[in-house]
Design an enzyme around this catalytic site. Structure first.
Site, PDB file in Angstrom:
ATOM      1  N   LYS A   1     -10.766  -4.795  -4.367  1.00 40.87           N
ATOM      2  CA  LYS A   1     -11.846  -3.846  -4.621  1.00 40.87           C
ATOM      3  C   LYS A   1     -11.325  -2.474  -4.996  1.00 40.87           C
ATOM      4  CE  LYS A   1     -13.348  -3.984   0.077  1.00 40.87           C
ATOM      5  NZ  LYS A   1     -12.367  -3.499   1.072  1.00 40.87           N
TER       6      LYS A   1
ATOM      7  N   LYS B   1      -3.744 -10.234  -6.742  1.00 44.57           N
ATOM      8  CA  LYS B   1      -4.993 -10.490  -6.007  1.00 44.57           C
ATOM      9  C   LYS B   1      -6.137  -9.630  -6.581  1.00 44.57           C
ATOM     10  CE  LYS B   1      -6.107  -8.492  -2.080  1.00 44.57           C
ATOM     11  NZ  LYS B   1      -6.745  -8.095  -0.817  1.00 44.57           N
TER      12      LYS B   1
ATOM     13  N   LYS C   1       0.830  -1.210   0.000  1.00 41.51           N
ATOM     14  CA  LYS C   1       0.000   0.000   0.000  1.00 41.51           C
ATOM     15  C   LYS C   1       0.859   1.252   0.000  1.00 41.51           C
ATOM     16  CE  LYS C   1      -4.377  -1.773   0.898  1.00 41.51           C
ATOM     17  NZ  LYS C   1      -5.732  -1.646   1.316  1.00 41.51           N
TER      18      LYS C   1
HETATM   19  P1  ATP Z   1      -8.522  -3.120  -0.605  1.00 40.18           P
HETATM   20  O1  ATP Z   1      -8.384  -3.318  -2.069  1.00 40.18           O
HETATM   21  O2  ATP Z   1      -9.245  -1.855  -0.222  1.00 40.18           O
HETATM   22  O3  ATP Z   1      -7.283  -3.360   0.178  1.00 40.18           O
HETATM   23  P2  ATP Z   1      -9.618  -5.775  -0.316  1.00 40.18           P
HETATM   24  O4  ATP Z   1     -10.412  -6.095  -1.540  1.00 40.18           O
HETATM   25  O5  ATP Z   1      -8.309  -6.414  -0.153  1.00 40.18           O
HETATM   26  O6  ATP Z   1      -9.550  -4.216  -0.131  1.00 40.18           O
HETATM   27  P3  ATP Z   1     -10.485  -6.002   2.471  1.00 40.18           P
HETATM   28  O7  ATP Z   1     -11.593  -5.196   3.039  1.00 40.18           O
HETATM   29  O8  ATP Z   1      -9.118  -5.571   2.806  1.00 40.18           O
HETATM   30  O9  ATP Z   1     -10.595  -6.123   0.882  1.00 40.18           O
HETATM   31  O10 ATP Z   1     -10.707  -7.514   2.851  1.00 40.18           O
HETATM   32  C1  ATP Z   1     -11.868  -8.090   3.401  1.00 40.18           C
HETATM   33  C2  ATP Z   1     -11.690  -9.580   3.475  1.00 40.18           C
HETATM   34  O11 ATP Z   1     -11.709 -10.135   2.137  1.00 40.18           O
HETATM   35  C3  ATP Z   1     -10.350 -10.032   4.080  1.00 40.18           C
HETATM   36  O12 ATP Z   1     -10.583 -11.150   4.895  1.00 40.18           O
HETATM   37  C4  ATP Z   1      -9.516 -10.412   2.890  1.00 40.18           C
HETATM   38  O13 ATP Z   1      -8.560 -11.407   3.205  1.00 40.18           O
HETATM   39  C5  ATP Z   1     -10.568 -10.962   1.941  1.00 40.18           C
HETATM   40  N1  ATP Z   1     -10.155 -10.827   0.537  1.00 40.18           N
HETATM   41  C6  ATP Z   1      -9.932  -9.658  -0.125  1.00 40.18           C
HETATM   42  N2  ATP Z   1      -9.587  -9.901  -1.405  1.00 40.18           N
HETATM   43  C7  ATP Z   1      -9.585 -11.252  -1.556  1.00 40.18           C
HETATM   44  C8  ATP Z   1      -9.308 -12.130  -2.664  1.00 40.18           C
HETATM   45  N3  ATP Z   1      -8.972 -11.650  -3.853  1.00 40.18           N
HETATM   46  N4  ATP Z   1      -9.407 -13.466  -2.462  1.00 40.18           N
HETATM   47  C9  ATP Z   1      -9.771 -13.952  -1.257  1.00 40.18           C
HETATM   48  N5  ATP Z   1     -10.035 -13.185  -0.176  1.00 40.18           N
HETATM   49  C10 ATP Z   1      -9.950 -11.847  -0.314  1.00 40.18           C
END
Ligand code: ATP
Ligand code: LTN
Length: 333
Positions: free
Chosen positions: A200, A197, A115
């Site tokens: 969002k 990964k 980040k």
């Molecule tokens: P950002 O992009 O804002 O960092 P993010 O999509 O990684 O957000 P978070 O709110 O940080 O989402 O994560 C919420 C939950 O979803 C966490 O438990 C995280 O491990 C899970 N998660 C996020 N992206 C994935 C993915 N691509 N595959 C599996 N689990 C995920």
């Protein structure tokens, strides 16, 4: 443990539209603890401000994330669903835990490194101490299990180290939690770059399938997904694009990789991608319908926020005051 009951705790940031990665890696797995555990699922708005947010959007997404929790089958009678900033003990315990967390430990966190590369103009102290706030979330509720995607494993392990360090000095303070990573769906990859990964906050909306995308959009995104050379549907490290689509298909159908390989033997990528798109759209339809109903009821969501915060505060207050007492803060009665 809270009394005789084991505790499950997790959180999702209202930092964007939720993806099928969030759903398969995290939210979908929250429900299985509802019956036997005491469960707390939080909308972590304080974590979200470690990167700049537009206030009106943060507010809207806080409602949306809560509505989505419910739409994914989390019954508010069986789970404590609440918003982090409404329970002030989180920020207070986070400060205390900062004093039990080492600079070197935080420096090793891969999410911080990623980040800070992505937001080079805003490497703020909150981004650095993000994991101590997450540890506070978890430890306030004497949590046993933390269902998360694999990207959060390192943070939960740091939380364990912090809890153990604190307990060594002040025995019996915290339950030491375990991360629980779903066998399938632990890391859904981007449709545009299957080495990354699915996230969002990705700028490329075609790389990401959102839980609330409509059927045509979902099918179109899967049709356009990057696949690999060859034409065979096979799960293998040299086929990261196809393997990712197979994982998604497997999560929604419960079929094993071997079964999927057999199902698409002799068929091309086109047919396979269409099947993944249709299956995903079908599986999400029920969640989407329920979501619309929940989101339309703003007063209902606010009532839930209030009730959830009251429930959570009761436990948070107990743990925080135990910690303050152990540290030597004066307590007036
Ligand atoms: P950002 O992009 O804002 O960092 P993010 O999509 O990684 O957000 P978070 O709110 O940080 O989402 O994560 C919420 C939950 O979803 C966490 O438990 C995280 O491990 C899970 N998660 C996020 N992206 C994935 C993915 N691509 N595959 C599996 N689990 C995920
Ligand atoms: N850091 C997590 C969100 C999060 C969380 C938590 C997850 C904040 N507090 C407590 C589990 C337990 C993330 O998804 N990025």
């Amino acid at each position: 443990m809270l009394g005789e009951q084991k505790v499950s705790y997790s959180g999702v940031q209202p930092s964007g539209n939720l993806t099928i990665g969030n759903y398969l890696g995290a939210i979908r797995n929250f429900k299985e603890y509802s019956e036997q555990y005491k469960t707390f699922y939080c909308v972590v708005d304080q974590h979200a401000i470690t990167v700049r947010q537009i206030p009106a959007e943060l507010r809207r997404r806080t409602y949306e994330t809560l509505a989505l929790y419910m739409a994914c089958g989390l019954d508010p009678e069986k789970n404590t669903l609440y918003v982090q900033s409404m329970v002030h003990e989180h920020a207070e315990l986070a400060w205390i835990l900062n004093c039990f967390t080492m600079f070197g430990e935080l420096s090793r966190m891969t999410q911080f490194k990623d980040k800070s590369a992505k937001h080079a103009d805003n490497i703020n102290a909150g981004l650095f101490t993000y994991p101590t706030l997450m540890a506070a979330d978890i430890l306030l509720y004497q949590t046993d299990v933390v269902p998360v995607g694999i990207d959060q494993k390192q943070h939960v392990e740091l939380c364990r180290d912090i809890a153990e360090r604190f307990n060594q000095i002040h025995p019996g303070t915290f339950t030491v939690p375990e991360p629980v990573i779903a066998k399938s769906g632990m890391k859904i990859m981007s449709l545009a770059d299957p080495t990354k990964k699915m996230s969002k906050s990705d700028e490329n909306a075609n790389a990401v399938v959102y839980i609330l995308d409509d059927r045509d959009t979902i099918i179109r995104k899967f049709k356009r997904a990057v696949t690999d050379s060859g034409s065979e549907v096979r799960y293998s490290p040299d086929k990261p694009g196809v393997s990712n689509l197979m994982s998604i298909y497997s999560c929604f159908t419960g079929k094993s990789m071997e079964e999927i390989e057999r199902e698409f033997e002799g068929k091309g990528y086109g047919e396979f991608k269409l099947a993944v798109g249709e299956t995903t759209a079908d599986a999400l339809a029920a969640v989407q319908n329920e979501y619309k109903l929940r989101l339309a009821d703003k007063a209902g969501l606010e009532a839930q926020m209030k009730k959830g915060a009251e429930e959570a505060s009761y436990y948070a207050r107990r743990t925080l005051s135990k910690v303050q007492k152990k540290l030597g803060f004066v307590q007036l009665h």
